[in-house]
Design a protein around this motif. Structure first.
Motif, PDB file in Angstrom:
ATOM      1  N   LEU A 188       0.833  -1.201   0.000  1.00 15.65           N
ATOM      2  CA  LEU A 188       0.000   0.000   0.000  1.00 15.65           C
ATOM      3  C   LEU A 188       0.872   1.258   0.000  1.00 15.65           C
ATOM      4  CD1 LEU A 188      -2.890   1.092   0.066  1.00 15.65           C
ATOM      5  CD2 LEU A 188      -2.777   1.009   2.580  1.00 15.65           C
ATOM      6  N   GLN A 189       1.975   1.221   0.725  1.00 20.83           N
ATOM      7  CA  GLN A 189       2.893   2.362   0.723  1.00 20.83           C
ATOM      8  C   GLN A 189       3.458   2.612  -0.667  1.00 20.83           C
ATOM      9  OE1 GLN A 189       5.610   3.114   4.195  1.00 20.83           O
ATOM     10  NE2 GLN A 189       5.123   0.975   4.653  1.00 20.83           N
TER      11      GLN A 189
ATOM     12  N   GLU B  56       3.387   6.968  -0.030  1.00 20.99           N
ATOM     13  CA  GLU B  56       3.488   7.577   1.294  1.00 20.99           C
ATOM     14  C   GLU B  56       3.495   6.492   2.362  1.00 20.99           C
ATOM     15  OE1 GLU B  56      -0.180   9.909   1.412  1.00 20.99           O
ATOM     16  OE2 GLU B  56      -0.973   8.496   2.891  1.00 20.99           O
ATOM     17  N   GLY B  57       4.066   6.820   3.518  1.00 28.28           N
ATOM     18  CA  GLY B  57       4.151   5.882   4.617  1.00 28.28           C
ATOM     19  C   GLY B  57       5.523   5.943   5.254  1.00 28.28           C
ATOM     20  N   PRO B  58       5.716   5.317   6.398  1.00 29.40           N
ATOM     21  CA  PRO B  58       7.000   5.408   7.104  1.00 29.40           C
ATOM     22  C   PRO B  58       8.160   4.806   6.326  1.00 29.40           C
ATOM     23  CG  PRO B  58       5.565   3.727   8.077  1.00 29.40           C
ATOM     24  CD  PRO B  58       4.722   4.506   7.121  1.00 29.40           C
ATOM     25  N   ASP B  59       7.917   3.690   5.636  1.00 27.32           N
ATOM     26  CA  ASP B  59       8.974   3.064   4.839  1.00 27.32           C
ATOM     27  C   ASP B  59       9.435   4.011   3.742  1.00 27.32           C
ATOM     28  OD1 ASP B  59      10.691   1.366   3.606  1.00 27.32           O
ATOM     29  OD2 ASP B  59       9.258  -0.222   3.203  1.00 27.32           O
ATOM     30  N   VAL B  60       8.484   4.548   2.998  1.00 31.44           N
ATOM     31  CA  VAL B  60       8.797   5.488   1.915  1.00 31.44           C
ATOM     32  C   VAL B  60       9.521   6.714   2.450  1.00 31.44           C
ATOM     33  CG1 VAL B  60       7.808   7.016   0.169  1.00 31.44           C
ATOM     34  CG2 VAL B  60       6.882   4.713   0.470  1.00 31.44           C
ATOM     35  N   GLN B  61       9.040   7.244   3.575  1.00 28.59           N
ATOM     36  CA  GLN B  61       9.636   8.446   4.139  1.00 28.59           C
ATOM     37  C   GLN B  61      11.035   8.173   4.688  1.00 28.59           C
ATOM     38  OE1 GLN B  61       6.993  10.670   6.623  1.00 28.59           O
ATOM     39  NE2 GLN B  61       8.581  12.047   7.371  1.00 28.59           N
ATOM     40  N   THR B  62      11.227   7.000   5.280  1.00 28.21           N
ATOM     41  CA  THR B  62      12.545   6.640   5.799  1.00 28.21           C
ATOM     42  C   THR B  62      13.583   6.607   4.692  1.00 28.21           C
ATOM     43  OG1 THR B  62      11.654   5.352   7.644  1.00 28.21           O
ATOM     44  CG2 THR B  62      13.866   4.791   6.899  1.00 28.21           C
ATOM     45  N   LEU B  63      13.227   5.968   3.591  1.00 27.33           N
ATOM     46  CA  LEU B  63      14.156   5.873   2.473  1.00 27.33           C
ATOM     47  C   LEU B  63      14.421   7.221   1.823  1.00 27.33           C
ATOM     48  CD1 LEU B  63      12.828   2.599   0.809  1.00 27.33           C
ATOM     49  CD2 LEU B  63      14.936   2.877   2.112  1.00 27.33           C
TER      50      LEU B  63
ATOM     51  N   ASP C 228       1.014   6.850  17.002  1.00 25.11           N
ATOM     52  CA  ASP C 228      -0.391   6.487  16.809  1.00 25.11           C
ATOM     53  C   ASP C 228      -0.832   6.865  15.394  1.00 25.11           C
ATOM     54  OD1 ASP C 228      -3.056   5.888  16.937  1.00 25.11           O
ATOM     55  OD2 ASP C 228      -3.434   6.983  18.794  1.00 25.11           O
ATOM     56  N   LEU C 229      -1.025   5.860  14.574  1.00 28.71           N
ATOM     57  CA  LEU C 229      -1.407   6.094  13.175  1.00 28.71           C
ATOM     58  C   LEU C 229      -2.805   6.678  13.038  1.00 28.71           C
ATOM     59  CD1 LEU C 229       0.013   2.841  11.543  1.00 28.71           C
ATOM     60  CD2 LEU C 229       0.752   5.183  11.062  1.00 28.71           C
ATOM     61  N   SER C 230      -3.631   6.526  14.057  1.00 31.78           N
ATOM     62  CA  SER C 230      -5.000   7.035  13.968  1.00 31.78           C
ATOM     63  C   SER C 230      -5.062   8.554  14.058  1.00 31.78           C
ATOM     64  CB  SER C 230      -5.869   6.427  15.077  1.00 31.78           C
ATOM     65  OG  SER C 230      -5.448   6.876  16.350  1.00 31.78           O
TER      66      SER C 230
ATOM     67  N   PRO D  93      -1.938  10.711   5.196  1.00 31.47           N
ATOM     68  CA  PRO D  93      -3.410  10.780   5.316  1.00 31.47           C
ATOM     69  C   PRO D  93      -4.168   9.663   4.618  1.00 31.47           C
ATOM     70  CG  PRO D  93      -2.594  12.453   3.790  1.00 31.47           C
ATOM     71  CD  PRO D  93      -1.397  11.878   4.459  1.00 31.47           C
ATOM     72  N   ARG D  94      -3.555   9.045   3.614  1.00 27.88           N
ATOM     73  CA  ARG D  94      -4.244   7.947   2.932  1.00 27.88           C
ATOM     74  C   ARG D  94      -3.819   6.592   3.476  1.00 27.88           C
ATOM     75  NH1 ARG D  94      -2.801   8.985  -3.185  1.00 27.88           N
ATOM     76  NH2 ARG D  94      -0.809   9.480  -2.178  1.00 27.88           N
ATOM     77  N   TRP D  95      -2.539   6.448   3.741  1.00 30.02           N
ATOM     78  CA  TRP D  95      -2.022   5.158   4.199  1.00 30.02           C
ATOM     79  C   TRP D  95      -2.416   4.855   5.646  1.00 30.02           C
ATOM     80  CZ3 TRP D  95       1.637   3.628   7.925  1.00 30.02           C
ATOM     81  CH2 TRP D  95       2.089   2.301   7.812  1.00 30.02           C
ATOM     82  N   GLY D  96      -2.218   5.826   6.544  1.00 28.73           N
ATOM     83  CA  GLY D  96      -2.449   5.600   7.971  1.00 28.73           C
ATOM     84  C   GLY D  96      -3.842   5.109   8.324  1.00 28.73           C
ATOM     85  N   PRO D  97      -4.900   5.825   7.927  1.00 29.04           N
ATOM     86  CA  PRO D  97      -6.264   5.395   8.279  1.00 29.04           C
ATOM     87  C   PRO D  97      -6.601   3.997   7.763  1.00 29.04           C
ATOM     88  CG  PRO D  97      -6.275   7.676   7.564  1.00 29.04           C
ATOM     89  CD  PRO D  97      -4.900   7.149   7.281  1.00 29.04           C
ATOM     90  N   ARG D  98      -6.134   3.657   6.585  1.00 34.15           N
ATOM     91  CA  ARG D  98      -6.434   2.332   6.034  1.00 34.15           C
ATOM     92  C   ARG D  98      -5.741   1.230   6.832  1.00 34.15           C
ATOM     93  NH1 ARG D  98      -6.249   1.813  -0.395  1.00 34.15           N
ATOM     94  NH2 ARG D  98      -6.648  -0.324   0.317  1.00 34.15           N
ATOM     95  N   VAL D  99      -4.522   1.478   7.248  1.00 36.48           N
ATOM     96  CA  VAL D  99      -3.787   0.488   8.033  1.00 36.48           C
ATOM     97  C   VAL D  99      -4.473   0.261   9.381  1.00 36.48           C
ATOM     98  CG1 VAL D  99      -1.636   0.120   9.304  1.00 36.48           C
ATOM     99  CG2 VAL D  99      -1.560   0.850   6.921  1.00 36.48           C
ATOM    100  N   VAL D 100      -4.938   1.345   9.989  1.00 35.74           N
ATOM    101  CA  VAL D 100      -5.633   1.226  11.274  1.00 35.74           C
ATOM    102  C   VAL D 100      -6.936   0.460  11.109  1.00 35.74           C
ATOM    103  CG1 VAL D 100      -6.784   2.497  13.120  1.00 35.74           C
ATOM    104  CG2 VAL D 100      -4.587   3.308  12.231  1.00 35.74           C
TER     105      VAL D 100
END
Length: 242
Positions: free
Chosen positions: A71-72, A77-84, A94-96, A102-109
């Motif tokens: 999904l990232q 977007e997401g922590p993996d993408v941002q880390t790299l 807290d991802l919520s 804004p798109r990745w976090g809510p779906r993961v939760v």
């Protein structure tokens, strides 16, 4: 201190066990499994490896990790993408409530029940190799000590992966050198060429045909001939080097 010493003992044990793993894949699978055991807050873990412009999940403790990583990559977007892209370590308690993705976090939760994550860039002095991602189903799960321990784990992982990749590159290089030497020997014997002249024939054919040198050599060793071409005058071994 006892908890820290316990982590270090487990880390040392894992480092020793890496010596017996065969290949990068075995190492990565061991790493993600160990992460959930030696870091208390970690429920799920995954490793992604960056190659050129592509990022792929290479090891995961659960299908949920595969889904989060994929999904990232899809959303960008997401922590993996941002880390790299930006940071060595990215932490989300807290991802919520986090607004960075804004798109990745809510779906993961909602879909996977994951609430907190810490992502570490795996790097050496010369290359970014990928990311180690630790996930928890509990918000604010990772303590400062957990994050520090994860960083130590990521450093060990990066070294192990880099060594494995270097070993693979060395193996490929040695294999290529062997087959090139065999191809030279065929040309030398068949057309009475010196080693340097035989190598020049291979180089010219590789350049004119836009084929990697080791592929030309492999084809010659397998078929005992280099196909002639109207576009490669002077490269036919029967003519010798021009």
């Amino acid at each position: 201190m006892p908890e820290t010493q316990g982590f270090l003992d487990q880390l040392a044990e894992m480092a020793r066990s890496l010596e017996h793993e065969q290949g990068t894949q075995g190492t990565l699978e061991l790493v993600v499994s160990a992460a959930t055991r030696i870091i208390d807050a970690c429920d799920l873990a995954g490793v992604s490896i960056a190659r050129r412009d592509e990022v792929r999940t290479r090891a995961a403790t659960d299908d949920a990790v595969l889904a989060m990583h994929e999904l990232q990559y899809q959303l960008g977007e997401g922590p993996d993408v941002q880390t790299l892209r930006d940071h060595e370590t990215v932490y989300c308690p807290d991802l919520s409530t986090d607004q960075r993705w804004p798109r990745w976090g809510p779906r993961v939760v909602q879909e996977l029940g994951v609430r907190s994550v810490v992502s570490y860039r795996l790097f050496t002095t010369s290359d970014t190799l990928g990311a180690l991602n630790l996930f928890s189903r509990t918000p604010h799960a990772f303590t400062t000590e957990d994050i520090d321990n994860g960083l130590a784990l990521a450093a060990h992982v990066a070294v192990a992966v880099a060594e494995e990749q270097n070993d693979q590159r060395l193996h490929v290089a040695l294999a290529s050198r062997t087959v090139i030497g065999q191809a030279q020997g065929i040309l030398m014997e068949r057309f009475d060429l010196s080693a340097d002249e035989a190598f020049q024939v291979l180089i010219r054919f590789s350049t004119h045909q836009n084929i990697k040198l080791h592929r030309v050599a492999s084809q010659l060793v397998a078929t005992r001939k280099i196909p002639s071409s109207s576009d490669t005058k002077g490269t036919d071994p029967e003519q010798g080097p021009a």
